[in-house]
Design a protein around this motif. Structure first.
Motif, PDB file in Angstrom:
ATOM      1  N   TYR A  35    -119.332  27.813 -31.310  1.00 47.16           N
ATOM      2  CA  TYR A  35    -120.112  28.082 -30.108  1.00 47.16           C
ATOM      3  C   TYR A  35    -119.743  27.056 -29.037  1.00 47.16           C
ATOM      4  CZ  TYR A  35    -123.168  31.264 -32.687  1.00 47.16           C
ATOM      5  OH  TYR A  35    -123.662  32.323 -33.410  1.00 47.16           O
ATOM      6  N   GLN A  37    -121.356  25.216 -25.708  1.00 53.95           N
ATOM      7  CA  GLN A  37    -122.608  24.980 -25.005  1.00 53.95           C
ATOM      8  C   GLN A  37    -122.340  24.171 -23.743  1.00 53.95           C
ATOM      9  OE1 GLN A  37    -125.708  22.940 -27.205  1.00 53.95           O
ATOM     10  NE2 GLN A  37    -127.294  23.754 -25.863  1.00 53.95           N
ATOM     11  N   PRO A  43    -126.141  27.794 -26.457  1.00 56.68           N
ATOM     12  CA  PRO A  43    -124.819  28.011 -27.061  1.00 56.68           C
ATOM     13  C   PRO A  43    -124.334  29.442 -26.857  1.00 56.68           C
ATOM     14  CG  PRO A  43    -126.278  26.856 -28.578  1.00 56.68           C
ATOM     15  CD  PRO A  43    -127.133  27.331 -27.448  1.00 56.68           C
ATOM     16  N   PHE A  45    -121.420  32.214 -28.213  1.00 55.90           N
ATOM     17  CA  PHE A  45    -120.552  32.521 -29.360  1.00 55.90           C
ATOM     18  C   PHE A  45    -119.102  32.648 -28.923  1.00 55.90           C
ATOM     19  CE2 PHE A  45    -119.637  34.201 -33.481  1.00 55.90           C
ATOM     20  CZ  PHE A  45    -118.743  35.255 -33.306  1.00 55.90           C
ATOM     21  N   LEU A  90    -119.912  23.541 -30.690  1.00 54.70           N
ATOM     22  CA  LEU A  90    -120.677  23.492 -31.920  1.00 54.70           C
ATOM     23  C   LEU A  90    -120.031  24.352 -32.992  1.00 54.70           C
ATOM     24  CD1 LEU A  90    -124.250  23.936 -30.428  1.00 54.70           C
ATOM     25  CD2 LEU A  90    -123.281  21.830 -31.332  1.00 54.70           C
ATOM     26  N   PHE A 104    -125.834  24.009 -38.341  1.00 51.59           N
ATOM     27  CA  PHE A 104    -125.020  23.548 -37.231  1.00 51.59           C
ATOM     28  C   PHE A 104    -124.546  22.113 -37.425  1.00 51.59           C
ATOM     29  CE2 PHE A 104    -124.994  26.658 -33.833  1.00 51.59           C
ATOM     30  CZ  PHE A 104    -125.972  27.559 -34.239  1.00 51.59           C
ATOM     31  N   GLY A 105    -123.358  21.841 -36.875  1.00 50.16           N
ATOM     32  CA  GLY A 105    -122.874  20.471 -36.791  1.00 50.16           C
ATOM     33  C   GLY A 105    -123.417  19.812 -35.535  1.00 50.16           C
ATOM     34  N   SER A 106    -123.086  18.551 -35.389  1.00 50.57           N
ATOM     35  CA  SER A 106    -123.553  17.789 -34.227  1.00 50.57           C
ATOM     36  C   SER A 106    -122.731  18.077 -32.974  1.00 50.57           C
ATOM     37  CB  SER A 106    -123.506  16.294 -34.522  1.00 50.57           C
ATOM     38  OG  SER A 106    -124.360  15.975 -35.596  1.00 50.57           O
TER      39      SER A 106
END
Lengths: 113, 112
Positions: A35, A37, A43, A45, A90, A104-106
């Protein structure tokens, strides 16, 4: 379990360059989604990978490409960077049968100058 | 076209007051709705999903198909609820399986 791991955390690139972002999914997950953002937005896709293939794609140009490896990790590549590509990227992983259970990751903060 | 609208960019309430974060959606089929939360310096995480009909951290959300809304509510806000909240929808199947459409988010601040 470290969850979803993304690298690098921050990146500065010059307009026209190429960049590769990396993601390791949560243990046991086999699907990776990316994603974008932008500042002040939710976010958006980009695409999703499962079984090393791109399964779905959002409304992003071909400059955005990706790859998934046999160990389920993934890369996001962006060519010919534009200033507008500056954003938080992301990675989210999930199990194919439970695609909505995203972790989700950071994120990777990409700045294009 | 799929779209999620969160009309409030910022929302402030005092501790103990009720809070409602609004979310409206447009989708041609039967969507699945979610609320995600992002606390300061933490990653985005799932708060609740409508099919679970559960209450997480005192928050509830009811899907109103007639009004195409999925508002998030909590009767008594706490300071630790201060965060960015995102409403999201996913198609139940087909080409949109697993893909999330996010709203722009509402920053909730709970004052002591």
């Amino acid at each position: 379990d470290a969850g979803v791991t993304q690298s690098p955390t921050h990146l500065i690139k010059t307009r026209g360059q190429q960049v590769t972002l990396r993601c390791s999914p949560k243990s046991g997950h086999d699907t990776v989604s990316w994603y974008q953002q932008a500042l002040g937005q939710g976010p958006q896709f980009i695409f999703q990978y499962y079984e090393e293939e791109e399964r779905q794609r959002g409304n992003f140009p071909d400059r955005f490409s990706g790859h998934q490896f046999p160990n389920y990790s993934s890369e996001l590549n962006v060519n010919a960077l534009l200033l507008g590509d500056s954003a938080l990227y992301l990675c989210a992983s999930s199990l194919a049968l439970e695609l909505r259970g995203y972790t989700f990751g950071s994120g990777t903060r990409l700045t294009v100058v | 076209a799929q779209r999620v609208t969160q009309p409030e960019k910022l929302l402030s309430v005092f501790k103990g007051a009720p809070v409602e974060l609004k979310c409206n959606y447009s989708y041609s089929g039967s969507p699945e709705l979610f609320w995600y939360v992002q606390y300061s310096r933490q990653r985005l995480q799932l708060l609740l999903r409508h099919i679970s009909r559960e209450s997480i951290k005192g928050f509830t959300a009811d899907l109103n198909k007639g009004e195409t809304s999925f508002h998030l509510k909590k009767p008594f806000a706490q300071e630790e609820d201060s965060a960015m909240y995102y409403c999201a929808l996913s198609g139940p199947g087909g080409s949109t399986l697993g893909r999330l459409y996010f709203g722009r988010g509402t920053q909730l601040t709970v004052w002591p």
